[in-house]
Design an enzyme around this catalytic site. Sequence first.
Site, PDB file in Angstrom:
ATOM      1  CB  CYS A 113      -0.923  -0.020   1.216  1.00  0.00           C
ATOM      2  SG  CYS A 113      -2.026   1.406   1.247  1.00  0.00           S
ATOM      3  CB  CYS A 128      -1.730   3.863   8.172  1.00  0.00           C
ATOM      4  SG  CYS A 128      -2.848   4.493   6.883  1.00  0.00           S
ATOM      5  CB  CYS A 181      -0.830  -0.092   8.267  1.00  0.00           C
ATOM      6  SG  CYS A 181      -1.433  -1.318   7.085  1.00  0.00           S
ATOM      7  CB  CYS A 230     -15.163  -7.569   6.679  1.00  0.00           C
ATOM      8  SG  CYS A 230     -16.418  -7.361   7.924  1.00  0.00           S
ATOM      9  CB  CYS A 286     -18.403  -5.465   5.671  1.00  0.00           C
ATOM     10  SG  CYS A 286     -17.475  -4.054   6.294  1.00  0.00           S
ATOM     11  CB  CYS A 300     -18.217  -0.488   9.297  1.00  0.00           C
ATOM     12  SG  CYS A 300     -17.055  -1.286  10.414  1.00  0.00           S
ATOM     13  NE  ARG A 354     -17.213  -6.074  14.000  1.00  0.00           N
ATOM     14  CZ  ARG A 354     -17.610  -5.284  13.004  1.00  0.00           C
ATOM     15  NH1 ARG A 354     -16.769  -4.499  12.408  1.00  0.00           N
ATOM     16  NH2 ARG A 354     -18.849  -5.325  12.598  1.00  0.00           N
TER      17      ARG A 354
HETATM   18  S1  SF4 Z   1      -4.208   1.055   6.875  1.00  0.00           S
HETATM   19 FE1  SF4 Z   1      -2.559   0.049   5.706  1.00  0.00          FE
HETATM   20  S2  SF4 Z   1      -3.588  -0.784   3.924  1.00  0.00           S
HETATM   21 FE2  SF4 Z   1      -4.967   0.753   4.784  1.00  0.00          FE
HETATM   22  S3  SF4 Z   1      -4.467   2.668   3.769  1.00  0.00           S
HETATM   23 FE3  SF4 Z   1      -3.202   2.630   5.609  1.00  0.00          FE
HETATM   24  S4  SF4 Z   1      -1.263   1.700   4.936  1.00  0.00           S
HETATM   25 FE4  SF4 Z   1      -2.787   1.237   3.359  1.00  0.00          FE
END
Ligand code: SF4
Length: 336
Positions: free
Chosen positions: A76, A80, A83, A120, A151, A211, A283
Amino acid sequence: MHCNSLTANQTDHLENANSITDVAKKPPKWDIEEIKALLDKPFNDLIFQAQQVHRQYHNANAIQFSTLISVKTGGCPEDCGYCPQAARYHTGVDNQDMLSVDSVVEAASAAKAQGATRFCMGAAWRGPKQRDLEKMTEMINAVKSLGMETCATLGMLKPGQAKQLGDAGLDYYNHNLDTSPEFYSEVISTRQYQDRLNTLQEVRDAGINVCCGGIVGMGETRDARAGLIAQLANLSPYPESVPINYLVQVEGTPLHGTAKLDPFEFVRTIAAARITMPKAMVRLSAGRREMSESVQALCFLAGANSVFYGDKLLTTGNPEVQQDQALFDKLGMRSL
Ligand code: SF4
């Protein structure tokens, strides 16, 4: 205003509501100071209040099971900080192209056989491209035809994309606010808080249930947790489903090594979500494997009434199904 109880306005509103959608249509507004006061309450008072609200709107011994599958993993472009799927962090997560529709249907059937009612599908994208969306609509359609709620969590949506998902039979779209607006830039820089709110609006406008929740234990203050709950509770309408995650610290992500949050703070956050969003399904999401059974039981007492079920979340572990069944048997809780 004091927060020992709901205000007359809030109580009236709740009493007049007949369904999740009715309540969510006209939520009472919560001042952040009220939510801070809730979180500051003596623990027993807070849990008692949350349990009272919970019993008014839900069966206190029933729990909803959702199963999560990663339909496209890793790589990705976003940053984040929590993540393991962000391409820029070296976390050992193997990238995986989009799964075939058949393999997703097979996983959904297995989840259904184990008692999951909602399936999901998550993809590690900044947002879906049109060709991705077309494949997603096929998957959604196929899972829906198994008789499960569907979901998806696919990142930011452009105008019109939510409608395509809704037309395919999508019941819920997950897009978390993650944290308070003030703390947000400490965790993510590649998208803004407003981007998230815009996607949530797209979802609402397409008539899909929302959600939306967040993650606690990222080094935020209690006030920042109040800020997250205030944002969620003041969405109009508030989300039908509110996942509260406890940060799973993955080596290689910037948040690995963050001081561990006291689990009682997590339980308090669940209680505040329950009190301020009484009809929502709250949740208990990521991080359950890090929690003792006793802490999980406190979360249910505080108003959590949904969990992810299955051995794996998108990339991190989840309690074994048998372990979960044993816990719910001990607590006398059953599937919704
Ligand atoms: S949480 Fe992870 S997968 Fe989702 S947008 Fe952020 S970096 Fe990408």
